[in-house]
Design a protein around this motif. Structure first.
Motif, short mmCIF file in Angstrom:
data_model
loop_
_atom_site.label_atom_id
_atom_site.label_comp_id
_atom_site.label_asym_id
_atom_site.label_seq_id
_atom_site.Cartn_x
_atom_site.Cartn_y
_atom_site.Cartn_z
N GLU A 66 0.81 -1.21 0.00
CA GLU A 66 0.00 0.00 0.00
C GLU A 66 0.85 1.26 0.00
O GLU A 66 0.33 2.37 0.10
CB GLU A 66 -0.92 0.00 1.23
N GLY A 67 2.16 1.15 -0.10
CA GLY A 67 3.04 2.30 -0.08
C GLY A 67 2.76 3.24 -1.24
O GLY A 67 2.68 2.82 -2.40
N SER A 68 2.64 4.55 -0.96
CA SER A 68 2.26 5.52 -2.00
C SER A 68 3.42 5.84 -2.92
O SER A 68 3.23 6.54 -3.92
CB SER A 68 1.72 6.80 -1.36
N GLY A 69 4.62 5.35 -2.61
CA GLY A 69 5.74 5.53 -3.52
C GLY A 69 5.90 4.40 -4.51
O GLY A 69 6.73 4.49 -5.42
N ARG A 70 5.13 3.33 -4.36
CA ARG A 70 5.24 2.15 -5.24
C ARG A 70 4.46 2.40 -6.53
O ARG A 70 3.32 1.95 -6.70
CB ARG A 70 4.73 0.91 -4.50
N VAL A 71 5.08 3.14 -7.45
CA VAL A 71 4.40 3.54 -8.67
C VAL A 71 4.06 2.34 -9.55
O VAL A 71 3.13 2.39 -10.36
CB VAL A 71 5.25 4.58 -9.44
N SER A 72 4.78 1.23 -9.42
CA SER A 72 4.50 0.06 -10.24
C SER A 72 3.10 -0.47 -10.00
O SER A 72 2.49 -1.09 -10.89
CB SER A 72 5.53 -1.05 -9.97
N GLY A 73 2.56 -0.22 -8.81
CA GLY A 73 1.21 -0.69 -8.51
C GLY A 73 0.15 -0.02 -9.35
O GLY A 73 -0.90 -0.60 -9.65
N LEU A 74 0.39 1.22 -9.77
CA LEU A 74 -0.57 1.91 -10.64
C LEU A 74 -0.63 1.24 -12.01
O LEU A 74 -1.70 1.12 -12.61
CB LEU A 74 -0.18 3.38 -10.80
#
Length: 700
Positions: free
Chosen positions: A660-668
């Motif tokens: 859920e980290g907001s820096g993990r752009v790969s999740g988008l």
């Protein structure tokens, strides 16, 4: 000729309306240098007259020419002035009312005065419409009770103006008579106060420093519809619209509008030139700027719930783009600034829905034979003649039904030898035929203002014969990334620098929403460097999205700069991801300061910026479509914040990204949408229904 200043006045015959701005009250607006100021509310006539006197005196002292336009009849139908004052001079009527009207903030004598005037005429009338509880001698409550009808019901200008009411009517829907009685004394006092510095058109030539005119604020319905937003007060918007439009008229325009002969009845400025006014309004019109406090949330709440923030934006934002006319082939994706009215019916005439044979009337069960007339009807090639009773004519799909025919039988249900047709009934009258206007009728509103035009909409509009539409100019959205640590992808970065992921993501997002993207690049963490970037952006853009620097820390320079504008609001959102939102106006341009972490920036853009930008662009507020989908995950969520989880649907269940980290752009990139968990505490087990919003519902 032209005027330096335009002053528009929406008058009222009612009592004091209180301190808070209200509809059906007195509103004024001033336009100068081709720009209209904010409309002003006046609680009663006394306040309004004092303001008018001071404002006109200021214009005279400054050496400026001013046009003061009242939505108020300046005269009565021919014959009334002589009957009341013994002269045809309309100004004698003004002075008579100035001497006779008793006007206070809470009461006036307009109904009693009308009864006294009626008493001077033989019979009952011409005034009518007693709105008081007590009866008034000689003043009937209904116009049908009048017996005196020697004076015209309307002036020539009223008869020429669509929807204009008679000045004899004092109450009821559309009544203007009370406004006239309570307005003429003010006009008389202005005229007497300023003497030769003031003239009244068209009774006098418009050559004095101050010119009084009457106009109708109903002359530009399309332009007015383009201005109206949720919660707007129509009276205020009308004064601003006419002030802005009049301020932008050319000298040739003024010559055309003022070229009216003087009569004792006067004339409505702009009447007969509605198309010119609408055109000038469409070319020049730009909605008034947002208020400095448009982002200010009520005090007291440290954490702002998502729904409260959305409600606030929906209530306080309005279109900021100008308006223009475009050809239909250039209108795809544009937002309507005025309703589209069908130029003609569709279909324009009754026509055949199938290939077959046309004749008149129903046919009962059983065999039938009809002789054929010579010729046929085809689309664009109508049958030239009338089909005799008991005959049929060959007809093709889309062809207009000839005179004498109202019913069509399919060719597959017919046998023919070329001279006659044979078929079996029953067949209803009107079968296989389309009625004229059964789809759309001439004069019908086929699309409303604020609607974004789709390809199907273009077909709908074209079918009614409309070739041009009034639309908002495209919203220009600037995208700016801030931070010393940012490097543009493709450039060389050190270990303590990161590549700017937000700007290409947000630029693409804005483009997908149909707006013009202005790539503002990246800015360092330096207010002196950031300030000129925002200055330039406020000129190039209608709205600005920034990422980073939106909180309240030492390096949050977007917040720091907005803080000094008097429009700043730092919303601590009860949302995960994306707590801080910095909002404000920079040189009048709205700025949305998004969080710096990519996931938080995108989530906040989808949730808050998307519907807000739609309104700023002239469109409707957008709510994403949600779906209830079984969960393929488990999660326990605490109370207090709404959570947006990156998610996608696999085999009928929705999965969420592992981190859920907001820096993990790969999740988008992995996700196809968002799972939305409510503000309150909740425990999700596998199989429970959860809310899933696909990215397509956010316009991506």
């Amino acid at each position: 000729m032209s005027f330096d200043t335009i002053i528009t006045v929406d008058w009222s015959g009612g009592n004091d309306r209180g301190a808070s701005p209200k509809a059906d009250a007195i509103w004024t607006c001033v336009a100068r240098d081709s720009a209209a100021k904010q409309p002003q509310y006046h609680r009663n006539r006394q306040h309004a007259e004092e303001w008018l006197t001071d404002t006109v005196a200021t214009e005279v002292a400054a050496g400026r020419s001013a046009l003061v336009a009242f939505d108020l009849c300046f005269a009565y139908p021919a014959g009334f002035a002589r009957a009341l004052t013994g002269t045809d001079d309309p100004f004698a009527v003004w002075d008579w009312f100035a001497e006779s009207v008793e006007d206070g903030a809470k009461s006036n004598n307009r109904f009693d005065l009308a009864g006294q005037i009626n008493q001077q005429f033989g019979g009952i009338g011409p005034f009518w419409g007693n709105a008081l509880a007590r009866d008034i001698p000689h003043l009937p409550r209904k116009g049908t009770a009048r017996t005196f009808r020697d004076l015209p019901e309307k002036r020539a200008t009223d008869a020429a103006a669509k929807g204009a009411f008679s000045p004899w009517q004092l109450s009821g829907a559309g009544a203007v008579g009370g406004q006239v009685i309570m307005g003429l004394p003010t006009l008389a006092r202005l005229r007497n106060r300023f003497g030769t510095d003031l003239c009244v058109w068209p009774f006098q030539k418009a050559d004095a420093p101050i010119t009084l005119v009457e106009t109708y604020f109903s002359l530009m319905p399309n332009a007015l519809a383009a201005r109206m937003t949720e919660g707007a007060i129509k009276d205020a918007e009308q004064t601003a619209l006419f002030a802005q439009t009049f301020a932008n008229l050319t000298p040739d325009d003024w010559q055309a509008l003022l070229d009216v002969p003087a009569t004792e009845e006067g004339w409505v400025l702009g009447l007969g030139h509605e198309a010119l006014l609408e055109s000038r309004a469409s070319q020049q019109l730009k909605p008034p700027p947002l208020r400095n406090d448009c982002f200010a949330m009520p005090q007291g709440a440290y954490w702002t719930p998502v729904d409260d923030a959305l409600d606030h934006l929906r209530t306080h934002l309005k279109p900021v783009c100008g308006v223009t006319d475009v050809a239909l082939d250039q209108a795809a994706g544009r937002i309507l600034a005025a309703p589209v009215i069908a130029a003609r019916s569709h279909p324009p005439a009754p026509n055949a829905a199938v290939d077959g044979y046309a004749f008149a009337g129903a046919k009962p069960a059983g065999p039938h034979q009809l002789p054929l007339v010579t010729g046929r009807a085809a689309a664009g090639q109508p049958y030239d003649g009338t089909v005799p009773e008991g005959h049929a004519v060959r007809i093709l799909t889309g062809a207009s039904l000839p005179a004498g025919a109202d019913t069509v039988i399919l060719q597959e249900d017919v046998t023919t030898d070329g001279r006659q047709v044979a078929f079996h009934g029953p067949l209803k009258q009107g079968a296989n035929a389309r009625k004229a206007g059964e789809d759309m009728q001439a004069g019908q509103t086929v699309l409303s203002a604020r609607h974004r035009l789709t390809p199907a909409d273009l077909a709908k509009v074209a079918a009614t014969g409309v070739g041009r539409v009034t639309v908002y100019k495209p919203l220009r959205v600037g995208v700016l990334s801030t931070g010393d640590e940012l490097v543009t992808a493709g450039d060389t970065a050190t270990a303590d620098q990161i590549f700017d992921a937000n700007r290409p993501m947000l630029c693409a997002t804005v483009a997908a929403w149909g707006y013009e993207v202005v790539d503002l690049g990246k800015a360092p963490d330096n207010q002196d460097a950031l300030r000129p970037i925002l200055d330039d952006a406020s000129v190039q853009c209608d709205a600005i999205l920034t990422s980073g620097g939106a909180s309240a820390g030492d390096e949050d320079h977007i917040s720091a700069l907005l803080q000094g504008t008097g429009s700043f609001a730092l919303w601590r959102m009860a949302i995960k991801p994306g707590r801080p939102l910095a909002l404000g106006l920079w040189q009048g341009t709205p700025v949305f300061g998004l969080p710096g972490n990519p996931v938080a920036a995108q989530v906040c853009a989808l949730v808050f910026a998307r519907p807000a930008l739609s309104v700023l662009a002239g469109g409707n507020w957008l709510n994403p479509q949600e779906f209830a989908v079984p969960a393929g995950f488990t999660k326990a969520k605490k109370d207090g914040r709404r959570e947006y989880l990156r998610a996608r649907i696999t085999d009928g269940v929705v999965e969420v990204f592992a981190s859920e980290g907001s820096g993990r752009v790969s999740g988008l990139s992995w996700a196809t949408g968002l799972v939305v968990l409510p503000d309150h505490a909740v425990t999700v087990n596998k199989g429970d229904l959860v809310t899933f919003v696909p990215f397509a519902s956010f316009g991506l």
